[in-house]
Design an enzyme around this catalytic site. Structure first.
Site, PDB file in Angstrom:
ATOM      1  N   ARG A 350       0.819  -1.236   0.000  1.00  0.00           N
ATOM      2  CA  ARG A 350       0.000   0.000   0.000  1.00  0.00           C
ATOM      3  C   ARG A 350       0.848   1.280   0.000  1.00  0.00           C
ATOM      4  O   ARG A 350       0.407   2.316   0.474  1.00  0.00           O
ATOM      5  CB  ARG A 350      -0.982   0.003   1.180  1.00  0.00           C
ATOM      6  CG  ARG A 350      -2.016  -1.111   1.120  1.00  0.00           C
ATOM      7  CD  ARG A 350      -3.118  -0.896   2.141  1.00  0.00           C
ATOM      8  NE  ARG A 350      -4.141  -1.913   2.022  1.00  0.00           N
ATOM      9  CZ  ARG A 350      -4.146  -3.052   2.726  1.00  0.00           C
ATOM     10  NH1 ARG A 350      -3.172  -3.283   3.599  1.00  0.00           N
ATOM     11  NH2 ARG A 350      -5.109  -3.926   2.557  1.00  0.00           N
ATOM     12  N   LYS A 372       3.107  11.066 -11.383  1.00  0.00           N
ATOM     13  CA  LYS A 372       2.187  10.269 -12.193  1.00  0.00           C
ATOM     14  C   LYS A 372       2.822   8.911 -12.467  1.00  0.00           C
ATOM     15  O   LYS A 372       3.934   8.829 -12.992  1.00  0.00           O
ATOM     16  CB  LYS A 372       1.882  10.964 -13.518  1.00  0.00           C
ATOM     17  CG  LYS A 372       0.781  11.987 -13.458  1.00  0.00           C
ATOM     18  CD  LYS A 372       0.422  12.422 -14.872  1.00  0.00           C
ATOM     19  CE  LYS A 372      -0.707  13.426 -14.878  1.00  0.00           C
ATOM     20  NZ  LYS A 372      -1.079  13.823 -16.252  1.00  0.00           N
ATOM     21  N   GLU A 414       9.470  17.316 -25.503  1.00  0.00           N
ATOM     22  CA  GLU A 414       8.898  17.657 -24.202  1.00  0.00           C
ATOM     23  C   GLU A 414       9.539  18.923 -23.636  1.00  0.00           C
ATOM     24  O   GLU A 414       8.898  19.683 -22.916  1.00  0.00           O
ATOM     25  CB  GLU A 414       9.077  16.494 -23.223  1.00  0.00           C
ATOM     26  CG  GLU A 414       8.256  15.251 -23.558  1.00  0.00           C
ATOM     27  CD  GLU A 414       6.798  15.359 -23.112  1.00  0.00           C
ATOM     28  OE1 GLU A 414       6.381  16.433 -22.639  1.00  0.00           O
ATOM     29  OE2 GLU A 414       6.080  14.349 -23.249  1.00  0.00           O
ATOM     30  N   LYS A 455       7.575  22.380 -14.415  1.00  0.00           N
ATOM     31  CA  LYS A 455       6.684  21.300 -14.006  1.00  0.00           C
ATOM     32  C   LYS A 455       6.494  21.288 -12.496  1.00  0.00           C
ATOM     33  O   LYS A 455       5.380  21.074 -12.003  1.00  0.00           O
ATOM     34  CB  LYS A 455       7.210  19.950 -14.483  1.00  0.00           C
ATOM     35  CG  LYS A 455       6.238  18.809 -14.181  1.00  0.00           C
ATOM     36  CD  LYS A 455       6.507  17.563 -14.981  1.00  0.00           C
ATOM     37  CE  LYS A 455       5.397  16.551 -14.760  1.00  0.00           C
ATOM     38  NZ  LYS A 455       5.576  15.322 -15.574  1.00  0.00           N
ATOM     39  N   GLU A 465      -4.036  16.955 -10.867  1.00  0.00           N
ATOM     40  CA  GLU A 465      -4.576  17.365 -12.159  1.00  0.00           C
ATOM     41  C   GLU A 465      -6.074  17.683 -12.109  1.00  0.00           C
ATOM     42  O   GLU A 465      -6.877  17.197 -12.888  1.00  0.00           O
ATOM     43  CB  GLU A 465      -4.323  16.275 -13.216  1.00  0.00           C
ATOM     44  CG  GLU A 465      -4.385  16.823 -14.649  1.00  0.00           C
ATOM     45  CD  GLU A 465      -3.889  15.814 -15.686  1.00  0.00           C
ATOM     46  OE1 GLU A 465      -4.666  15.503 -16.599  1.00  0.00           O
ATOM     47  OE2 GLU A 465      -2.738  15.353 -15.562  1.00  0.00           O
ATOM     48  N   ARG A 469      -2.666  21.623 -13.932  1.00  0.00           N
ATOM     49  CA  ARG A 469      -1.702  20.580 -14.279  1.00  0.00           C
ATOM     50  C   ARG A 469      -2.010  19.986 -15.654  1.00  0.00           C
ATOM     51  O   ARG A 469      -1.121  19.462 -16.331  1.00  0.00           O
ATOM     52  CB  ARG A 469      -1.669  19.481 -13.218  1.00  0.00           C
ATOM     53  CG  ARG A 469      -0.637  18.411 -13.556  1.00  0.00           C
ATOM     54  CD  ARG A 469      -0.291  17.502 -12.398  1.00  0.00           C
ATOM     55  NE  ARG A 469       0.668  16.495 -12.838  1.00  0.00           N
ATOM     56  CZ  ARG A 469       1.335  15.691 -12.044  1.00  0.00           C
ATOM     57  NH1 ARG A 469       1.171  15.769 -10.728  1.00  0.00           N
ATOM     58  NH2 ARG A 469       2.185  14.801 -12.527  1.00  0.00           N
ATOM     59  N   ASN A 473      -0.233  18.542 -20.510  1.00  0.00           N
ATOM     60  CA  ASN A 473      -0.634  17.624 -21.578  1.00  0.00           C
ATOM     61  C   ASN A 473      -0.734  18.314 -22.934  1.00  0.00           C
ATOM     62  O   ASN A 473      -1.329  17.754 -23.868  1.00  0.00           O
ATOM     63  CB  ASN A 473      -1.987  16.980 -21.237  1.00  0.00           C
ATOM     64  CG  ASN A 473      -1.861  15.979 -20.116  1.00  0.00           C
ATOM     65  OD1 ASN A 473      -1.000  15.105 -20.137  1.00  0.00           O
ATOM     66  ND2 ASN A 473      -2.711  16.103 -19.107  1.00  0.00           N
ATOM     67  N   HIS A 476      -0.574  16.290 -26.113  1.00  0.00           N
ATOM     68  CA  HIS A 476      -0.705  14.872 -25.792  1.00  0.00           C
ATOM     69  C   HIS A 476      -2.046  14.272 -26.195  1.00  0.00           C
ATOM     70  O   HIS A 476      -2.124  13.063 -26.430  1.00  0.00           O
ATOM     71  CB  HIS A 476      -0.464  14.657 -24.289  1.00  0.00           C
ATOM     72  CG  HIS A 476       0.969  14.799 -23.888  1.00  0.00           C
ATOM     73  ND1 HIS A 476       1.695  15.946 -24.111  1.00  0.00           N
ATOM     74  CD2 HIS A 476       1.819  13.930 -23.278  1.00  0.00           C
ATOM     75  CE1 HIS A 476       2.928  15.777 -23.650  1.00  0.00           C
ATOM     76  NE2 HIS A 476       3.025  14.570 -23.150  1.00  0.00           N
ATOM     77  N   HIS A 480      -1.209  10.972 -27.949  1.00  0.00           N
ATOM     78  CA  HIS A 480      -1.615   9.685 -27.395  1.00  0.00           C
ATOM     79  C   HIS A 480      -2.553   8.940 -28.348  1.00  0.00           C
ATOM     80  O   HIS A 480      -2.499   7.705 -28.443  1.00  0.00           O
ATOM     81  CB  HIS A 480      -2.311   9.892 -26.051  1.00  0.00           C
ATOM     82  CG  HIS A 480      -1.368  10.158 -24.921  1.00  0.00           C
ATOM     83  ND1 HIS A 480      -1.788  10.592 -23.677  1.00  0.00           N
ATOM     84  CD2 HIS A 480      -0.022  10.055 -24.825  1.00  0.00           C
ATOM     85  CE1 HIS A 480      -0.744  10.737 -22.878  1.00  0.00           C
ATOM     86  NE2 HIS A 480       0.341  10.424 -23.561  1.00  0.00           N
ATOM     87  N   HIS A 495       6.976   8.100 -28.214  1.00  0.00           N
ATOM     88  CA  HIS A 495       6.118   9.065 -27.529  1.00  0.00           C
ATOM     89  C   HIS A 495       6.463  10.508 -27.874  1.00  0.00           C
ATOM     90  O   HIS A 495       5.583  11.313 -28.194  1.00  0.00           O
ATOM     91  CB  HIS A 495       6.211   8.848 -26.017  1.00  0.00           C
ATOM     92  CG  HIS A 495       5.463   9.862 -25.214  1.00  0.00           C
ATOM     93  ND1 HIS A 495       4.088   9.933 -25.194  1.00  0.00           N
ATOM     94  CD2 HIS A 495       5.902  10.873 -24.402  1.00  0.00           C
ATOM     95  CE1 HIS A 495       3.703  10.929 -24.421  1.00  0.00           C
ATOM     96  NE2 HIS A 495       4.787  11.515 -23.921  1.00  0.00           N
TER      97      HIS A 495
END
Length: 595
Positions: A350, A372, A414, A455, A465, A469, A473, A476, A480, A495
């Site tokens: 956990r 993330k 990026e 960032k 997010e 935030r 993206n 993206h 994506h 990517h």
């Protein structure tokens, strides 16, 4: 307009020196250097007004960006941290020529800064004597270096150390205790007298530049005054705050640095077979030398490892190695390894501790920062995961040497993203120096640090997010979708290439919607293409999908809310915003025009 009876040039006067200076300066900068109290800011503002140029004060820019005064920065983070940030600010400001730029007293001591000033313009040293400086600095109490029992002696020592380096400036002006307008006149005379016969900025010959650098190298205290070889960016999340350390040689220091964060911990290193062959032995040796027990788990390279099956195997191997909650999962590799390892750490018992050692440019500037973590689903990318912040990020730019050129270019997309989101000056710096990021360690460290700063600031304000935030993206939603349609086949599209196409599309779509000027879209596309990145859908090998297929893939994007598409769009370079409930019909028509 004429000279007045007392010899002064009145407002609007046709001062012939202005034309001479502006003509010789072209697009380069006038950079004012010298001790604190030498008058750089006050005289610089008046000089800029006289020449019709913009004025920038590097210290004011740092204060604005940090949200703290310079004494507060010194007190909280130390002088080394301030100097690192100062250098990055100056690198960016020097791309804004022609301007007048006032630098902090210590800025010119850094050989990299001196080299950049030599490339971008002309340096002017305001040379003042000790008594004049002491009288001026006593008027203010915000000089961190003078907070000593004997400020006069400290000032004398600083002058003895620094003046030999200031003396390497292109032009010297004696800063006297006279009205500021008189100092402006003397500076104008010096510039008008010297600039027309000088070779400045990028026009300096290689021989001239090397001579300048050799002269710098001969200064006896250059090494002691050089900036540290690494930079530190803090991600401010209260009790879960952590450092991103960027520099050269960090892999060898990993054991010491990880032991400081997690003393006595056992470490499960997760890496892929490509990275393992290059860097795993060195990391294992470093960890063991610091008394940390290690086990290594190796996966196959590529997006296929971000799967439920591989996730389960890594969890089982970590449990078998008796990794406990207070122990550490160490991600050694690119974005795939980082995302997978982070999700393992978030899930194991956990929540185990997690440390990122990113070895690709893309991972260093993006996926290793912000917490993330996740794996892919057949339905889309990163749809299974958790937010789980690392305890430390070590970005060693030495690992970029072994990256294939294609992967380095993909990571650079990026980097460009951060300039497009909210930092136009950073984008301008990349336009001027982007190619250096591919082969020069100082520029790599600078690019990674600025990207991480951006960032970190966004993540600190919106960790999960819920708002801004989502700006990260940018590009993206398009990228994506393309990755999913080619089934994450890296031979066709990695990517960063998807992001590069997505960035160009986001700007063109923004222009189509009347939000963004066409020249900004063209400018960003031109920069990406100049460094070998794709900017058009048709550049994806074997592309055979229509607009509806792309649109359907977009509906699996994480930013979709109640079935409505969300995009990050732009009003211009450095002005991104989140646009919710974008009309699908408009998106489809745009895609038809692009495909």
């Amino acid at each position: 307009m004429m000279k007045s009876h007392d010899g002064e040039w009145g407002p609007g006067a046709a001062d012939p020196r202005v034309a001479a200076i502006r003509g010789a300066l072209d697009s380069h900068c006038i950079v004012l250097v010298g001790m604190m109290g030498s008058g750089k800011s006050a005289i610089g503002q008046r000089l800029a007004a006289r020449l019709g140029l913009r004025f920038f004060d590097a210290d004011a820019e740092i204060v604005s960006a940090a949200g703290m005064t310079i004494p507060e920065i010194f007190q909280k983070y130390g002088e080394g941290y301030f100097r690192d940030g100062e250098r990055r600010v100056l690198f960016r400001l020097l791309n804004n020529g022609p301007i007048v730029l006032a630098t902090g007293g210590g800025a010119f001591l850094d050989p990299r800064t001196r080299r950049r000033i030599a490339e971008r313009g002309v340096s002017v040293w305001f040379d003042a004597d000790h008594e004049t400086l002491l009288k001026r600095v006593r008027r203010k109490s915000d000089r961190p270096l003078l907070q000593t029992p004997d400020p006069g002696a400290t000032l004398r020592r600083l002058m003895d150390d620094r003046n030999p380096i200031y003396a390497t400036a292109d032009i010297r002006v004696v800063s006297r205790d006279v009205p500021q307008e008189a100092m402006v006149e003397e500076t104008m005379d010096a510039l008008a007298g010297r600039l027309p016969s000088m070779t400045i900025g990028a026009h300096r010959s290689t021989k001239e530049t090397q001579a300048i650098m050799n002269h710098f190298a001969q200064r006896p205290n250059q090494t002691s005054n050089a900036a540290p070889h690494f930079e530190n960016v803090r991600v401010g999340l209260g009790e879960r705050s952590y450092d991103i350390v960027i520099g050269s040689g960090l892999l060898a220091q990993a054991g010491e640095r990880i032991a400081a964060v997690a003393p006595g911990a056992a470490c499960a290193i997760v890496t892929d077979s490509n990275v393992a062959a290059l860097y795993l032995p060195a990391l294992e040796d470093s960890l063991k030398a610091s008394g940390l027990r290690t086990t290594s788990i190796v996966v196959e390279p590529g997006e296929s490892s971000k799967s439920l099956g591989v996730f389960g195997r890594v969890c089982e191997e970590a449990i078998a190695a008796r990794i406990e909650r207070r122990d550490v999962i160490v991600a050694l590799g690119g974005g795939v390894v980082g995302d997978l390892s982070g999700f393992v750490a978030a899930s194991l018992r956990r929540g185990a501790r997690f440390i990122q050692i990113p070895t690709s440019l893309l991972a260093q500037v993006d996926s290793s920062v912000g917490g993330k973590t996740g794996i892919n689903s057949p339905q889309g990318k990163n749809l299974i995961g958790a937010f789980h912040q690392p305890a430390l990020v070590l970005a060693d730019v030495d690992t970029l040497v072994t990256l294939p050129p294609r992967e380095l270019r993909a990571g650079y997309a990026e980097v460009v993203k951060y300039g497009l989101i909210c930092d136009r000056r950073f984008f301008e710096w990349l336009e001027a120096d982007g190619d250096a990021v591919f082969h020069s360690k100082p520029e790599q460290i600078c690019a990674v640090a600025v990207s991480c700063e951006t960032k970190a600031r966004i993540v600190a304000n919106d960790e999960t997010e819920q708002g801004d935030r989502a700006l990260l993206n940018l590009g993206h939603t398009f990228g994506h979708a393309f990755e999913r349609l080619v089934n994450y086949d890296n031979a066709r599209l990695v990517h960063g290439e998807g992001v590069a196409i997505g960035l160009a599309l986001a700007l063109r779509f923004s222009h189509r919607l009347g939000l963004c000027a066409g020249q900004d879209a063209e400018r960003a596309e031109r920069h990406l293409a100049s460094l070998g990145l794709p900017t058009r859908i048709g550049e994806i090998p074997g592309w055979n999908f229509d607009a509806d297929a792309v649109l359907n893939a977009m509906y699996q994007d994480k930013k979709v809310e109640k079935g409505a598409l969300t995009f990050v769009l732009l009003r211009g370079i450095g002005e991104a915003f989140v646009a919710k409930s974008v009309d699908a019909g408009e998106v489809r028509r745009f895609l038809l025009s692009e495909i």
